[in-house]
Scaffold this motif. Structure first.
Motif: not given
Ligand code: FE2
Length: 424
Positions: A55-59, A208-210, A240-242, A307-309
């Motif tokens: 659900a959350h990645f930076h490709m 949102m990154h929040c 996202s993150h929170l 996974h994010d990164c």
């Molecule tokens: Fe992120």
């Protein structure tokens, strides 16, 4: 049938199930299916799950580790600064190649849907163009959803909102944001309002990154939930993150969680990354830095793990394995009960599929024939072993295969091999 999987276990606990596939869709899920398949795979009682979903990645930054230098402090802010150094040097072809390389890893790991944020704070929108092309290229085997992400701040970075609108017009799917990175709390809240109004106007989802900070007063999730409710965006917004929630006052959180539930806002935690990035200003006790996953789940709020990164300015490890993500999430959140461990498996499969709005996802007649045969009996064993993906199926075709994990032993009087499983 084009393909039949025999004697599978399913995540809901059913055992001895056959799965029949016809024309790219699941046609039957039942014991002792009489139809024959052109190809048949004996699961031998192993788990067949719907594909993993990130659900959350930076490709746009993945596999760039060491370019132009490594993140020495390991902090979020040095990562952002490092990304700022790399961004002007990015070349479209190299970025595209790295992204496609990562998608190969993803498929091999049974990860067939990824929501990736793409930085739009670049006049060239080079990463947007590259990832739109990646999305088209991988569409036959992987669902890629793009989020327009103003990494340097919507209001803080000159022209960012215009660039975000351009990215959406080019075909980016979801509206992103980063309110805690704006200059002030007030500007952070303003950015949330502007972005949610834009999304509502365009009929788009929001992610949102929040509050990716240890500051307990970073409360942009409250504004995000309120704007979601005010604009009728229920079920289409994720925070996202929170991470600031881990440090918030309990009384405040007791009011916040019902607001999030009422607003239908989902939470996306990124355990691998936030256990390494947060708490960096602490001595001891040192905060864990992940949002309140069990409490969010208990309040009836969807929680996915991202996974994010992977090998980028923020994180030098990872290989696209969502079971590794679930494994870390389980540990950091201390979710060691049987039901809690199964919830961690859902956080990398069904829950993110719901957050992304994936259609025809699941192991049931009529669903897309997308699934993964794991070298494990059940979701808990899959997490414990970070189980090998025996077969990855996309629209009825086996797109990746891997051998079962086992080791040969040469010990006197002991078995000749181990597979790390206990028969029950
Ligand atoms: Fe992120």
């Amino acid at each position: 049938m084009d393909l039949v999987i025999r004697n599978a276990s399913l995540p809901d606990g059913r055992r001895g199930i056959d799965i029949g596939v016809l024309d790219g869709r699941i046609a039957a899920v039942e014991p002792a299916l009489s139809a024959q398949g052109i190809r048949e795979i004996d699961a031998g009682g192993d788990l067949v799950t719907p594909p993993f979903v990130d659900a959350h990645f930076h490709m746009d930054s993945t596999l760039s580790y060491g370019l132009p230098r490594v993140n020495e402090s390991g902090t979020l802010l040095e990562g952002i600064a490092l990304w700022g150094e790399l961004k002007p040097q990015l070349e479209q072809e190299a970025l595209l190649e790295r992204a496609l390389h990562y998608c190969d890893w993803a498929v091999a790991r049974g990860l067939l849907a990824i929501r990736t944020h793409v930085d739009i704070c670049d006049d060239r929108l080079l990463a947007v163009e590259a990832l739109l092309e990646v999305k088209r290229t991988v569409a036959p085997y992987l669902d890629l959803q793009l989020v327009a992400f103003p990494q340097d701040g919507l209001l803080r970075s000159p022209g960012a909102f215009d660039k975000l609108k351009r990215a959406i017009a080019m075909g980016v799917d979801v509206v992103g944001g980063i309110p805690h990175f704006e200059r002030t709390m007030a500007q952070g809240a303003e950015s949330v309002r502007l972005l949610c109004e834009f999304a509502a106007d365009k009929g788009l989802r929001v992610d949102m990154h929040c509050d990716e900070t240890d500051d307990p007063l970073s409360r942009h999730i409250e504004t995000l939930a309120y704007e979601t409710w005010r604009l009728g965006l229920q079920g289409r917004v994720a925070g996202s993150h929170l991470t600031s929630m881990h440090s918030m006052d309990n009384y405040y959180v007791s009011k916040l969680l019902p607001l999030m539930k009422e607003s239908g806002v989902a939470a996306i935690a990124n355990p691998l990354i936030n256990i390494t990035l947060q708490g960096r200003h602490d001595t001891y006790p040192k905060r864990r830095g992940m949002t309140r996953v069990p409490e969010l789940l208990a309040a009836g709020i969807d929680v996915a793990f991202g996974h994010d990164c992977v090998m980028d300015p923020w994180y030098g490890l990872g290989s696209g394995d969502m079971l590794e993500v679930a494994h870390m999430g389980l540990h950091v959140a201390q979710m060691t009960g049987q039901e809690a461990m199964r919830q961690c498996f859902l956080a990398v499969t069904e829950t993110p599929a719901r957050i992304l709005g994936l259609e025809d996802y699941g192991i049931a007649p009529g669903c897309n024939a997308d699934f993964v045969l794991l070298d494990a009996r059940d979701p808990v064993e899959a997490i414990r072993l970070r189980a090998a993906r025996r077969a990855v199926v996309r629209r009825g075709a086996v797109v990746a295969e891997a051998p079962r994990a086992a080791a040969r032993l040469n010990l006197p009087g002991r078995p000749g091999a181990v597979d790390f499983r206990i028969e029950r």
